[in-house]
Design an enzyme around this catalytic site. Sequence first.
Site, PDB file in Angstrom:
ATOM      1  N   SER A  71     -10.031   9.818 -26.308  1.00  0.00           N
ATOM      2  CA  SER A  71     -11.229   8.120 -25.917  1.00  0.00           C
ATOM      3  C   SER A  71     -12.139   9.017 -24.933  1.00  0.00           C
ATOM      4  O   SER A  71     -13.729   7.869 -25.572  1.00  0.00           O
ATOM      5  CB  SER A  71     -10.225   6.809 -26.025  1.00  0.00           C
ATOM      6  OG  SER A  71     -10.452   7.295 -24.624  1.00  0.00           O
ATOM      7  N   LYS A 108     -12.215   3.836 -19.462  1.00  0.00           N
ATOM      8  CA  LYS A 108     -13.257   3.907 -20.095  1.00  0.00           C
ATOM      9  C   LYS A 108     -14.117   3.278 -19.394  1.00  0.00           C
ATOM     10  O   LYS A 108     -14.034   3.251 -18.168  1.00  0.00           O
ATOM     11  CB  LYS A 108     -13.083   2.426 -21.025  1.00  0.00           C
ATOM     12  CG  LYS A 108     -11.992   2.083 -22.201  1.00  0.00           C
ATOM     13  CD  LYS A 108     -11.533   2.922 -23.107  1.00  0.00           C
ATOM     14  CE  LYS A 108     -11.369   3.646 -24.345  1.00  0.00           C
ATOM     15  NZ  LYS A 108     -10.348   4.115 -24.175  1.00  0.00           N
TER      16      LYS A 108
END
Length: 137
Positions: A71, A108
């Site tokens: 990701s 993230k």
Amino acid sequence: MTTLRKLRSTETLCFYSLDTTTSFALPLFSSLIPAGFPSPADDYLELRLDLNRHLITHPSSTFCARVTGNSMTEAGIQEGDILIIDKALTPADGNIVVCFLDGAFTVKRIEKQQDHLYLMPANEQYAPILHCPQQRG
């Protein structure tokens, strides 16, 4: 050689302790490295660089984690990479962080938009996560 002790493993990260008691000195070139062709005169080393001293600011709150998943590939974080995580640092807009969310860890980038906080992936195959901290009443 420094050994890592596995602390915890989740779906996205494997956490390891960090041994900062040893010195790990790597050769450091004494001149700048141009982005073009290398100079033959720069084939010598002048200094040694201790990675613990330059990468670890708060040893007691720093640990490592190995990344699983993809990701964050567009941020240069690949599956199998080892992250150095310092829990003493205060996250800010634009920082890449390790978060514990819904019972799991994730990596993230933090992005503030108006009054909302998003956890942004760096791979367009994944959607941003709207982070709603628990209301305290």
